[in-house]
Design an enzyme around this catalytic site. Structure first.
Site, PDB file in Angstrom:
ATOM      1  N   GLU A 449       0.861  -1.177   0.000  1.00 27.50           N
ATOM      2  CA  GLU A 449       0.000   0.000   0.000  1.00 27.50           C
ATOM      3  C   GLU A 449       0.904   1.236   0.000  1.00 27.50           C
ATOM      4  O   GLU A 449       1.268   1.740  -1.044  1.00 27.50           O
ATOM      5  CB  GLU A 449      -0.948  -0.034   1.206  1.00 27.50           C
ATOM      6  CG  GLU A 449      -2.150   0.830   0.978  1.00 27.50           C
ATOM      7  CD  GLU A 449      -3.415   0.350   1.692  1.00 27.50           C
ATOM      8  OE1 GLU A 449      -4.392   1.069   1.616  1.00 27.50           O
ATOM      9  OE2 GLU A 449      -3.424  -0.730   2.322  1.00 27.50           O
ATOM     10  N   GLU A 722      -2.103   0.921  13.329  1.00 25.01           N
ATOM     11  CA  GLU A 722      -3.261   1.260  12.504  1.00 25.01           C
ATOM     12  C   GLU A 722      -4.566   1.087  13.261  1.00 25.01           C
ATOM     13  O   GLU A 722      -5.490   1.883  13.138  1.00 25.01           O
ATOM     14  CB  GLU A 722      -3.283   0.355  11.264  1.00 25.01           C
ATOM     15  CG  GLU A 722      -4.475   0.588  10.353  1.00 25.01           C
ATOM     16  CD  GLU A 722      -4.354  -0.164   9.050  1.00 25.01           C
ATOM     17  OE1 GLU A 722      -3.630  -1.179   9.027  1.00 25.01           O
ATOM     18  OE2 GLU A 722      -4.970   0.261   8.061  1.00 25.01           O
TER      19      GLU A 722
HETATM   20  C1  BGC Z   1      -5.363   2.618   4.544  1.00 22.91           C
HETATM   21  C2  BGC Z   1      -5.894   3.713   5.410  1.00 22.91           C
HETATM   22  C3  BGC Z   1      -6.838   4.483   4.556  1.00 22.91           C
HETATM   23  C4  BGC Z   1      -7.975   3.540   4.317  1.00 22.91           C
HETATM   24  C5  BGC Z   1      -9.166   4.093   3.664  1.00 22.91           C
HETATM   25  C6  BGC Z   1      -6.488   1.700   4.223  1.00 22.91           C
HETATM   26  O1  BGC Z   1      -6.129   0.635   3.445  1.00 22.91           O
HETATM   27  O2  BGC Z   1      -4.276   1.971   5.117  1.00 22.91           O
HETATM   28  O3  BGC Z   1      -5.095   4.306   6.276  1.00 22.91           O
HETATM   29  O4  BGC Z   1      -7.179   5.729   4.972  1.00 22.91           O
HETATM   30  O5  BGC Z   1      -7.562   2.378   3.656  1.00 22.91           O
HETATM   31  O6  BGC Z   1     -10.155   4.034   4.521  1.00 22.91           O
END
Ligand code: BGC
Length: 923
Positions: A449, A722
C-alpha cells in the site's frame, strides 16, 4: 546600547539557507531574531541582495515571516547572497550572516538534455546503468548537475556518489509534475573526460503500487535526464546533457521493487554498453523541490540476535522503522545466497509477515566470493523492526545496522511529561511520522500500500506540523492533490492517485483539500499557499455541496466513515458507530467554513461571504436533521458528538452543554476505552476538555486497557498502530486485513498533547501569537513542549508539587503569548522572553456526600477502589464490563450501584461487594 541580535536562520520559501536549485525567481524570505530588549518590536527591515553588485531594500514593516522578495526576479541558475537586518526602537541590528540562494532551471528551455532510456529493459529486467561522458575544459570554478529520472536513481560522477539523496526524484503525480534535483558537483569534476553514471530502479514509476497488483503505473520505460553545467573562470558556462551518445548496461541488481525488495548478484559485472533511446518526454513537467529530499536520517545498531522456535536467525533492531538493513559478510563462497526478510512484529516467535499482505519485503544477495563485503539494497525500503537472515554462518551483531530512510525534515517539536508511557507514546508518534513521511505522506510503510491516503494526513497534519517542518513537504503534496483533483472537484482517495476511482468523494478524506492547506497556514502563516490552493479548496466544497443537493445534507453513497472505530468488527471497518451521513454533512459545514476563512485571508470578501453563508446553512440543516433540542446527536456516537461540538454544529448553548454531558457519559460507560476511529480520534480529547470534562479527557488519554492509545505502549509498541488493537492482548496479530503496526492516523491526539497537556498552541497564524492554555491535572506532575515556530523557539513547561503549579513560557522575538495563568480570570499577554508564574493548584475535591454513580466514577481514586472490589468479588471481570453495565444507572445514588450491576442477584459476591461499597461511601 540596545540588546538586539542580528537576524539568523534565513529561509527562502520553506527551505533553510543555503538553498540550491530553488524553483522560484522571487522567493519569500523569513528570519528569526534570537534576542532583543523587552520593548523591542520590529518596525523596519533591510534586505541586501548581492548578485554581482549589492542592492539594499528598506521596508517599513513589522513582518519577518514569508515577506515578499524585494528585488528583481532572479533568473535560472542565478545565485544571490542575501543579508537582512532589522530595526526597532530606532536602532538597526547588525546584518545577518550572508545566506546563499541559487535558482534552479525555471523553464523547459533551460534544458538541452533529453531523457534517455535503455532499449530492451522491460519490467523484470536487471536495473540499468545509464552513462554518458562529458569532456570538460580547464579552469572550472563551479559545476552543477541537474537530474531526474523515470524510476529512482543513484548518480555517480567519476565513480563517486553524487549527493546524499535516497530514492530520488521521490514520488509525485509524475504525469503532471516531476521533480528534478540540483547537485553541487564542483569537487567531483575535472578537466578532460568525466563519466556520469546512473543506476536506475523501478521505484514508484514502474514498480508495484497499491493493493490491486498494479505496476508500470506511470510507464514501462525507465529513463534518466541529466544536465551537467560547468562554469569556467572566464565566466563561460559549458553544458553537457544526456543524449543519444549515452549508453546503457545491465547492473548487478537483478530485480528491485519498493514492496518486494531488491535482489543483487555480486558476481555480475555490468554487461556490454548498448545505445539508448532518446525519449520525447515533456520537460514542461519538471519542477524544483519545495522541501527536503529523502535521505538516510539515522543508523541503528542491532539490539539482539536470536533463534526463532523454528530455528530461524532473527535480528531485533529495537525500533519499528523504515529503511533497510546493511549487513557485512565475509568468508562465504561465490554463489552463496544471503536472504533478509523483514517484519514489524513477531508472532509466536516468528516473523509476522501476514500484515505485509503481498509485499515480499525480501532483499537477497548472491555472493561473489569470500572477501568481506557490505550488502545494501538502496533501490527499495521496508517497514520493519525485525529481520530474518539466512545464508550467513557466524552472524555478529556488529555486522548489522538498520538504515533509517525518510524525508529529511528538520525536527521542530518536542513533548515531555512526568508520565513514562505517555512519553513513549509520543516517541511512537514521532517514529510513525518518520516512517510515513517518505516523500509522500503515507498511510503505512510496509505492506502493499504505502499510499498518500488523504484522510490520514488530513487528521494528522496538525501533529505533523508541530513535530517537524512539513511546510515544503506538504506544499509539494498539495500541488499534486490539486493536479489530480478531478474536473468535478472530487479528490482522489490517495495522492498521487494510483487507485483512479471515478469521481471519488468521501468525507474526511477529500477534506484534505481544505484542511491541510488551512493547517499549514495556521502553523506557518503561509497565506500564499492558501491563495494557490483556494481553487482546489472551493472545488472540493462545491463537489460536496453538489452531492448534498438542495437539502444540504450529504447522505447516501460511499463513505469510509469513522474508519477503524474500535467497536467495528475487525473484518468490517465500515461498520463504525458514527452514522456516516452525519459525519459527511459535518465535514461539508467544516470545509465550507475553512474556505470562507481562506477567502478572507486572501482578501476575497465576496467569496468569503458566499462560503460563510453556505457553512451557516449547512449547520442549520445539520442541526434540524441530526440533532435534538436536548442536545442528542444522531447516532449517539462519541465521534459525532465530538464533530458537532468542535465544529459548532449545535446552535444553542444548552444543546452544546447537554451534548458535552452526553459525550462524557458515553466515555464513562465505555470504561474510558477509546471508541473513536480515524475521524473522531483527533477531536475527542478537545471535545471533552472544551465541554468541561478535562479530567475525563485525561482518563481517556492515560487508559492502558485495550482499546486505548497507551495499550499499544504496554504491548511494547515503538510506533503507533493502525488499529488500537493491531496486536491483541494474547500477542496474536489482529485478524483484520488492515493491521499495520505503523500508521500515524490514530496518533493525531499528540496535537492535543502539545496544545492542551503541555499548553503550547498557535494563536494568530504562524505563531504570531501563541496561546498557552495547559490543562493542569492531578494525573501528571509535569508536562512541557517546545516548538521552533517561524519566529524561533517557543516553549511551555509546567510542574505541579505541594499544591503549587509553576508555569514557564518562552516566547520568541516577533511573537506574543496569551497565557491562561492559573488563578487569573483573563489571559495574561506577554511579549518575547521567558516568563514564569507560580499559583496554587486546587487538588481534586473529596467525593461528595451521597454521590450518584456518575460522581463516584468521576472521583477516580474512589472508583478505582470500587472497581478493584468488584473484580475481587468476581461480580465483574474488569472495569470495562462494569462500566458497560452502568449505561442506564449514572444518575442512581451510588449506594444502589451493586444492585444495578449485579442485576439484583443477591448472591454472596454481590453482598460482599455491597459491604465494600458501603464502607467506601462511609469514608
Ligand atoms: C489505509 C488507510 C486508509 C484507508 C481508507 C487503508 O487501506 O491503510 O489508512 O485511509 O484504507 O479508509
Amino acid at each position: 546600547m540596545s540588546n538586539l541580535a542580528a537576524p539568523t536562520s534565513l529561509r527562502f520559501e520553506h527551505r533553510a539557507a543555503p538553498v540550491l536549485g530553488l524553483g522560484t525567481a522571487t522567493p519569500r524570505l523569513s528570519w528569526q531574531v534570537a534576542a532583543a530588549d523587552a520593548d523591542y518590536a520590529q518596525t523596519a527591515y533591510e534586505v541586501e541582495i548581492t548578485t554581482g553588485t549589492a542592492q539594499v531594500y528598506t521596508v517599513q514593516s513589522p513582518e519577518q515571516v514569508l515577506v515578499p522578495w524585494p528585488g528583481d526576479p532572479l533568473t535560472s541558475r542565478e545565485s544571490a547572497q542575501v543579508r537582512v537586518r532589522v530595526r526597532g526602537n530606532g536602532d538597526w541590528s547588525d546584518w545577518s550572516r550572508p545566506a546563499t540562494v541559487e535558482v534552479g532551471l525555471l523553464g523547459s528551455d533551460d534544458w538541452t538534455a533529453r531523457f534517455v532510456s535503455p532499449r530492451d529493459n522491460s519490467h523484470g529486467s536487471p536495473a540499468p546503468l545509464l552513462a554518458g561522458v562529458a569532456d570538460l575544459p580547464d579552469g572550472i570554478v563551479k559545476a552543477r548537475l541537474y537530474a531526474t529520472a523515470h524510476g529512482v536513481y543513484l548518480p555517480e560522477l567519476n565513480g563517486e556518489r553524487v549527493g546524499d539523496e535516497e530514492l530520488a526524484p521521490g514520488w509525485t503525480a509524475y504525469q503532471y509534475r516531476l521533480r528534478y534535483q540540483t547537485y553541487d558537483v564542483t569537487s567531483l569534476v575535472r578537466p578532460g573526460e568525466n563519466r556520469l553514471e546512473f543506476l536506475v530502479g523501478n521505484g514508484w514509476y514502474r514498480g508495484r503500487l497499491g493493493f490491486q497488483d498494479q505496476k508500470e503505473v506511470y510507464g514501462n520505460r525507465l529513463a534518466v535526464l541529466a544536465q551537467l553545467e560547468v562554469t569556467t573562470a572566464d565566466g563561460q558556462v559549458h553544458t553537457f546533457g544526456s543524449d543519444d551518445t549515452w549508453t546503457s548496461r545491465e547492473s548487478a541488481v537483478l530485480a528491485d521493487d519498493l514492496y518486494d525488495g531488491q535482489r543483487t548478484d555480486l558476481r555480475r559485472t555490468p554487461g556490454e554498453p548498448t545505445s539508448v533511446d532518446v525519449l520525447d518526454a515533456d520537460l514542461g513537467l519538471l519542477v524544483a523541490p519545495d522541501g527536503p529530499p529523502v535521505r538516510i536520517t539515522d543508523v541503528l545498531p542491532a539490539v539482539e540476535i536470536s533463534a526463532s522456535p523454528s530455528g530461524k536467525t532473527l535480528i531485533d533492531f529495537g525500533q519499528n522503522l523504515v529503511g533497510r538493513v546493511r549487513l557485512t559478510v565475509r568468508g562465504g563462497a561465490a554463489g552463496d545466497e544471503v536472504v533478509l526478510r523483514h517484519a514489524e512484529v513477531l508472532e509466536h516467535g516468528e516473523l509476522g509477515v501476514r500484515p505485509l499482505r503481498t509485499a515480499k519485503a525480501t532483499d537477497s544477495y548472491i555472493l561473489a566470493g569470500s572477501d568481506e563485503v557490505t550488502l545494501d539494497s538502496p533501490l527499495t525500503f521496508h517497514g520493519f523492526r525485525y529481520a530474518e537472515v539466512t545464508g550467513v554462518s557466524d552472524l555478529r551483531k556488529e555486522d548489522l545496522e538498520a538504515i533509517v530512510v525518510g524525508s529529511d525534515l528538520p525536527r521542530t517539536g518536542w513533548f515531555d511529561s512526568s508520565h513514562a508511557l505517555l512519553n513513549r507514546f509520543h516517541e511512537n508518534v514521532v517514529w510513525g511520522m518518520r516512517g510515513n513521511f517518505v516523500d509522500v505522506p503515507t498511510d503505512c510503510p510496509q505492506r502493499d500500500e504505502r499510499l498518500g491516503w488523504t484522510g490520514d494526513i488530513q487528521v494528522f497534519s496538525p501533529t505533523a506540523s508541530f513535530l517537524f517542518d512539513t511546510a515544503g513537504f506538504l506544499t509539494n503534496w498539495l500541488a499534486d492533490l490539486s493536479a489530480e483533483q478531478q474536473k468535478d472537484g472530487s479528490v482522489p482517495f490517495v495522492v498521487p492517485d494510483v487507485l483512479k476511482n471515478s469521481a471519488p468523494a468521501t468525507a474526511a478524506w477529500g477534506d484534505a483539500a481544505t484542511i491541510v492547506p488551512w493547517v499549514i497556514y495556521e502553523r506557518t502563516g503561509d497565506a500564499g499557499l492558501l491563495a494557490r490552493q483556494l481553487p482546489s479548496m472551493r472545488a472540493w466544497v462545491d463537489k460536496m455541496a453538489d452531492l448534498a443537493g438542495d437539502d444540504l445534507l450529504w447522505s447516501g453513497g460511499f463513505q469510509f466513515g469513522d474508519w477503524l472505530d474500535p467497536t467495528a468488527p475487525p473484518e468490517n471497518p465500515f461498520r463504525a458507530k458514527a452514522d456516516p451521513d452525519v459525519l459527511a454533512t459535518a465535514h461539508l459545514a467544516r470545509s465550507a467554513e475553512v474556505v470562507a476563512k481562506a477567502a478572507e485571508v486572501v482578501g476575497d470578501a465576496d467569496l468569503a461571504r458566499e462560503y460563510a453563508d453556505l457553512a451557516a446553512r449547512v449547520r442549520q440543516a445539520f442541526a434540524a436533521e441530526y440533532t435534538t433540542e436536548g442536545g442528542r446527536v444522531l447516532s449517539d456516537a462519541t465521534t459525532n458528538y465530538a464533530l458537532a461540538l468542535q465544529w459548532a454544529l449545535l446552535p444553542t448553548e444548552s444543546q452544546r452543554e447537554r451534548a458535552g454531558k452526553r459525550l462524557a457519559d458515553l466515555v464513562r460507560t465505555a470504561g474510558f476505552r477509546i471508541s473513536t476511529g480515524f475521524v473522531g480520534t483527533p477531536l475527542i480529547a478537545d471535545a471533552l476538555a472544551d465541554s468541561g470534562h478535562p479530567d475525563l479527557a485525561y482518563r481517556l488519554l492515560l487508559q492502558t486497557a485495550c482499546p486505548s492509545w497507551l495499550y499499544s505502549v504496554t504491548m511494547g509498541a515503538t510506533t503507533v498502530w493502525e488499529r488500537y488493537d493491531s496486536m491483541l492482548p494474547d500477542g496474536s496479530i489482529n485478524p483484520g486485513q488492515m493491521t499495520s503496526f505503523n500508521h500515524y492516523a490514530l496518533g493525531a491526539v499528540a496535537d492535543w498533547m502539545h496544545r492542551r497537556v503541555a499548553g503550547l498552541a498557535a494563536g494568530d497564524p504562524g505563531y504570531r501569537t501563541i496561546v498557552v492554555q495547559p490543562l493542569f491535572t492531578s494525573h501528571l506532575t509535569a508536562a512541557s513542549a517546545k516548538h521552533i515556530t517561524p519566529y524561533g523557539e517557543a516553549a511551555v513547561a509546567w510542574t505541579r508539587s505541594d499544591g503549587e503549579i509553576r508555569l514557564s513560557v518562552t516566547v520568541p522575538v516577533g511573537s506574543r503569548a496569551q497565557v491562561a495563568v492559573p488563578g487569573e480570570s483573563e489571559p495574561v499577554e506577554v511579549g518575547h522572553g521567558t516568563h514564569e508564574w507560580t499559583a496554587t493548584y486546587a487538588e481534586t475535591p473529596a467525593l461528595p456526600a451521597e454521590p450518584t454513580v456518575r460522581q463516584l466514577i468521576d472521583h477516580e481514586s474512589s472508583w478505582d477502589t470500587f472497581v478493584a472490589a468488584a473484580v475481587e468479588t468476581e461480580v465483574v471481570a474488569d472495569d470495562g464490563e462494569l462500566a458497560a453495565r452502568l449505561e442506564r444507572y449514572l444518575d442512581l445514588p451510588a449506594s444502589q450501584l451493586v444492585d444495578a450491576i449485579s442485576r439484583r442477584d443477591f448472591s454472596p459476591a454481590a453482598q460482599a461487594l455491597q459491604a465494600k461499597l458501603d464502607a467506601l461511601l462511609d469514608n
